[in-house]
Motif scaffolding. Structure first.
Motif, PDB file in Angstrom:
ATOM      1  N   CYS A   1       3.928  16.932  -1.898  1.00  0.00           N
ATOM      2  CA  CYS A   1       3.262  15.644  -1.732  1.00  0.00           C
ATOM      3  C   CYS A   1       4.339  14.582  -1.604  1.00  0.00           C
ATOM      4  CB  CYS A   1       2.358  15.346  -2.920  1.00  0.00           C
ATOM      5  SG  CYS A   1       1.684  13.673  -2.926  1.00  0.00           S
ATOM      6  N   ALA A   2       4.346  13.916  -0.469  1.00  0.00           N
ATOM      7  CA  ALA A   2       5.326  12.870  -0.213  1.00  0.00           C
ATOM      8  C   ALA A   2       4.657  11.506  -0.274  1.00  0.00           C
ATOM      9  CB  ALA A   2       5.968  13.086   1.150  1.00  0.00           C
ATOM     10  N   ALA A   3       5.257  10.612  -1.024  1.00  0.00           N
ATOM     11  CA  ALA A   3       4.758   9.248  -1.140  1.00  0.00           C
ATOM     12  C   ALA A   3       5.581   8.331  -0.239  1.00  0.00           C
ATOM     13  CB  ALA A   3       4.844   8.769  -2.587  1.00  0.00           C
ATOM     14  N   SER A   4       4.874   7.404   0.406  1.00  0.00           N
ATOM     15  CA  SER A   4       5.564   6.438   1.267  1.00  0.00           C
ATOM     16  C   SER A   4       4.837   5.109   1.211  1.00  0.00           C
ATOM     17  CB  SER A   4       5.626   6.953   2.714  1.00  0.00           C
ATOM     18  OG  SER A   4       4.326   7.096   3.241  1.00  0.00           O
ATOM     19  N   GLY A   5       5.525   4.076   1.667  1.00  0.00           N
ATOM     20  CA  GLY A   5       4.914   2.759   1.676  1.00  0.00           C
ATOM     21  C   GLY A   5       5.649   1.804   0.766  1.00  0.00           C
ATOM     22  N   SER A   6       4.913   0.898   0.172  1.00  0.00           N
ATOM     23  CA  SER A   6       5.491  -0.146  -0.667  1.00  0.00           C
ATOM     24  C   SER A   6       5.757   0.388  -2.076  1.00  0.00           C
ATOM     25  CB  SER A   6       4.541  -1.337  -0.731  1.00  0.00           C
ATOM     26  OG  SER A   6       5.085  -2.369  -1.511  1.00  0.00           O
ATOM     27  N   ILE A   7       6.900   1.037  -2.242  1.00  0.00           N
ATOM     28  CA  ILE A   7       7.227   1.684  -3.508  1.00  0.00           C
ATOM     29  C   ILE A   7       8.446   1.022  -4.130  1.00  0.00           C
ATOM     30  CG2 ILE A   7       7.944   3.833  -4.612  1.00  0.00           C
ATOM     31  CD1 ILE A   7       6.516   5.313  -2.314  1.00  0.00           C
ATOM     32  N   PHE A   8       8.272   0.482  -5.318  1.00  0.00           N
ATOM     33  CA  PHE A   8       9.405  -0.006  -6.095  1.00  0.00           C
ATOM     34  C   PHE A   8       9.856   1.085  -7.055  1.00  0.00           C
ATOM     35  CE2 PHE A   8      12.254  -2.929  -7.931  1.00  0.00           C
ATOM     36  CZ  PHE A   8      12.188  -2.797  -9.302  1.00  0.00           C
ATOM     37  N   SER A   9       8.888   1.705  -7.709  1.00  0.00           N
ATOM     38  CA  SER A   9       9.187   2.853  -8.568  1.00  0.00           C
ATOM     39  C   SER A   9       7.931   3.702  -8.720  1.00  0.00           C
ATOM     40  CB  SER A   9       9.673   2.407  -9.949  1.00  0.00           C
ATOM     41  OG  SER A   9       8.660   1.700 -10.636  1.00  0.00           O
TER      42      SER A   9
ATOM     43  N   GLN B   1       0.845  -1.190   0.000  1.00  0.00           N
ATOM     44  CA  GLN B   1       0.000   0.000   0.000  1.00  0.00           C
ATOM     45  C   GLN B   1       0.882   1.241   0.000  1.00  0.00           C
ATOM     46  OE1 GLN B   1      -2.707   0.960  -1.138  1.00  0.00           O
ATOM     47  NE2 GLN B   1      -4.203   0.310   0.368  1.00  0.00           N
ATOM     48  N   VAL B   2       0.373   2.297  -0.603  1.00  0.00           N
ATOM     49  CA  VAL B   2       1.116   3.549  -0.724  1.00  0.00           C
ATOM     50  C   VAL B   2       0.282   4.687  -0.159  1.00  0.00           C
ATOM     51  CG1 VAL B   2       2.095   5.207  -2.354  1.00  0.00           C
ATOM     52  CG2 VAL B   2       2.414   2.754  -2.726  1.00  0.00           C
ATOM     53  N   GLN B   3       0.921   5.566   0.568  1.00  0.00           N
ATOM     54  CA  GLN B   3       0.241   6.726   1.121  1.00  0.00           C
ATOM     55  C   GLN B   3       0.843   7.996   0.497  1.00  0.00           C
ATOM     56  OE1 GLN B   3       1.874   4.451   3.425  1.00  0.00           O
ATOM     57  NE2 GLN B   3       0.010   3.243   3.162  1.00  0.00           N
ATOM     58  N   LEU B   4      -0.044   8.951   0.209  1.00  0.00           N
ATOM     59  CA  LEU B   4       0.366  10.258  -0.304  1.00  0.00           C
ATOM     60  C   LEU B   4      -0.080  11.309   0.706  1.00  0.00           C
ATOM     61  CD1 LEU B   4      -0.737   9.956  -4.051  1.00  0.00           C
ATOM     62  CD2 LEU B   4       1.492   9.439  -3.059  1.00  0.00           C
ATOM     63  N   VAL B   5       0.857  12.119   1.157  1.00  0.00           N
ATOM     64  CA  VAL B   5       0.539  13.149   2.138  1.00  0.00           C
ATOM     65  C   VAL B   5       0.895  14.511   1.554  1.00  0.00           C
ATOM     66  CG1 VAL B   5       1.016  14.031   4.447  1.00  0.00           C
ATOM     67  CG2 VAL B   5       0.949  11.559   4.040  1.00  0.00           C
ATOM     68  N   GLU B   6      -0.125  15.356   1.435  1.00  0.00           N
ATOM     69  CA  GLU B   6       0.048  16.688   0.856  1.00  0.00           C
ATOM     70  C   GLU B   6       0.218  17.730   1.956  1.00  0.00           C
ATOM     71  OE1 GLU B   6      -3.407  15.295  -2.198  1.00  0.00           O
ATOM     72  OE2 GLU B   6      -3.416  15.487  -0.013  1.00  0.00           O
ATOM     73  N   SER B   7       0.856  18.815   1.610  1.00  0.00           N
ATOM     74  CA  SER B   7       0.979  19.949   2.511  1.00  0.00           C
ATOM     75  C   SER B   7       1.197  21.206   1.686  1.00  0.00           C
ATOM     76  CB  SER B   7       2.145  19.754   3.488  1.00  0.00           C
ATOM     77  OG  SER B   7       3.363  19.625   2.786  1.00  0.00           O
ATOM     78  N   GLY B   8       0.982  22.356   2.310  1.00  0.00           N
ATOM     79  CA  GLY B   8       1.294  23.620   1.664  1.00  0.00           C
ATOM     80  C   GLY B   8       0.112  24.448   1.218  1.00  0.00           C
ATOM     81  N   GLY B   9      -1.092  23.933   1.352  1.00  0.00           N
ATOM     82  CA  GLY B   9      -2.253  24.723   0.955  1.00  0.00           C
ATOM     83  C   GLY B   9      -2.497  25.865   1.928  1.00  0.00           C
TER      84      GLY B   9
ATOM     85  N   ALA C   1      -0.526   9.619  -7.895  1.00  0.00           N
ATOM     86  CA  ALA C   1       0.710   8.933  -8.273  1.00  0.00           C
ATOM     87  C   ALA C   1       0.404   7.558  -8.851  1.00  0.00           C
ATOM     88  CB  ALA C   1       1.626   8.791  -7.064  1.00  0.00           C
ATOM     89  N   ASP C   2       1.147   7.228  -9.894  1.00  0.00           N
ATOM     90  CA  ASP C   2       1.171   5.866 -10.443  1.00  0.00           C
ATOM     91  C   ASP C   2       2.413   5.180  -9.890  1.00  0.00           C
ATOM     92  OD1 ASP C   2      -0.062   6.799 -13.714  1.00  0.00           O
ATOM     93  OD2 ASP C   2      -1.119   5.993 -11.979  1.00  0.00           O
ATOM     94  N   VAL C   3       2.208   4.137  -9.113  1.00  0.00           N
ATOM     95  CA  VAL C   3       3.309   3.524  -8.379  1.00  0.00           C
ATOM     96  C   VAL C   3       3.379   2.029  -8.686  1.00  0.00           C
ATOM     97  CG1 VAL C   3       4.276   3.050  -6.105  1.00  0.00           C
ATOM     98  CG2 VAL C   3       3.072   5.212  -6.521  1.00  0.00           C
ATOM     99  N   THR C   4       4.579   1.561  -8.947  1.00  0.00           N
ATOM    100  CA  THR C   4       4.815   0.124  -9.075  1.00  0.00           C
ATOM    101  C   THR C   4       5.369  -0.386  -7.751  1.00  0.00           C
ATOM    102  OG1 THR C   4       5.218   0.256 -11.451  1.00  0.00           O
ATOM    103  CG2 THR C   4       6.090  -1.667 -10.295  1.00  0.00           C
ATOM    104  N   SER C   5       4.715  -1.401  -7.245  1.00  0.00           N
ATOM    105  CA  SER C   5       5.137  -2.024  -5.995  1.00  0.00           C
ATOM    106  C   SER C   5       5.544  -3.458  -6.288  1.00  0.00           C
ATOM    107  CB  SER C   5       4.010  -1.993  -4.971  1.00  0.00           C
ATOM    108  OG  SER C   5       3.562  -0.680  -4.742  1.00  0.00           O
ATOM    109  N   TYR C   6       6.216  -4.059  -5.337  1.00  0.00           N
ATOM    110  CA  TYR C   6       6.639  -5.447  -5.508  1.00  0.00           C
ATOM    111  C   TYR C   6       6.309  -6.219  -4.250  1.00  0.00           C
ATOM    112  CZ  TYR C   6       9.334  -9.503  -6.846  1.00  0.00           C
ATOM    113  OH  TYR C   6       9.710 -10.782  -7.176  1.00  0.00           O
ATOM    114  N   SER C   7       5.470  -7.238  -4.418  1.00  0.00           N
ATOM    115  CA  SER C   7       5.125  -8.101  -3.302  1.00  0.00           C
ATOM    116  C   SER C   7       4.883  -9.494  -3.865  1.00  0.00           C
ATOM    117  CB  SER C   7       3.883  -7.561  -2.580  1.00  0.00           C
ATOM    118  OG  SER C   7       3.490  -8.446  -1.553  1.00  0.00           O
ATOM    119  N   GLY C   8       5.966 -10.236  -4.080  1.00  0.00           N
ATOM    120  CA  GLY C   8       5.832 -11.538  -4.717  1.00  0.00           C
ATOM    121  C   GLY C   8       5.715 -11.417  -6.214  1.00  0.00           C
TER     122      GLY C   8
END
Length: 122
Positions: free
Chosen positions: A22-30, A1-9, A97-104
């Motif tokens: 906007c910072a992305a975190s979590g299961s990120i491969f690319s 899972q990926v989380q996006l957290v925005e700030s600055g408004g 965000a379009d995120v590629t993750s890897y889990s198996g």
């Protein structure tokens, strides 16, 4: 899972500037692409700006020359520098965000942030 957290408004007068992050975190491969969308009351959500992993960008005609999108790959963060703001820029701004993750195995999914309010007073 990926989380996006925005700030600055926030609230700014017409002609002013704001910088969204906007910072992305979590299961990120690319991260293949990151972007900003906005939705004003009573209107559909629209693309504001988008940046691909290779660095190419595209903008809505209404913000060209005023907004600049950039990213820090090391921090998985995208920025939107907004200058010469107009009252019609008032909206909730959403990170995407379009995120590629890897889990198996690898998989690509699209994610949204919770949104940040930008209000431009005349």
């Amino acid at each position: 899972q990926v989380q996006l957290v925005e700030s600055g408004g926030g609230l700014v007068q017409a002609g002013g500037s704001l910088r969204l992050s906007c910072a992305a975190s979590g299961s990120i491969f690319s991260i293949n692409a990151m972007g900003w969308y906005r939705q004003a009351p009573g209107k559909q959500r629209e693309l504001v700006a988008r940046i691909l992993s290779g660095g190419s960008t595209n903008y809505a005609d209404s913000v060209k020359g005023r907004f600049t999108i950039s990213r820090d790959g090391a921090k998985n963060t995208v920025y939107l520098q907004m200058n010469s703001l107009k009252p019609e820029d008032t909206a909730v701004y959403y990170c995407n965000a379009d995120v590629t993750s890897y889990s198996g195995g690898s998989y690509t999914a699209n994610y949204w942030g919770q949104g940040t309010q930008v209000t431009v007073s005349s």
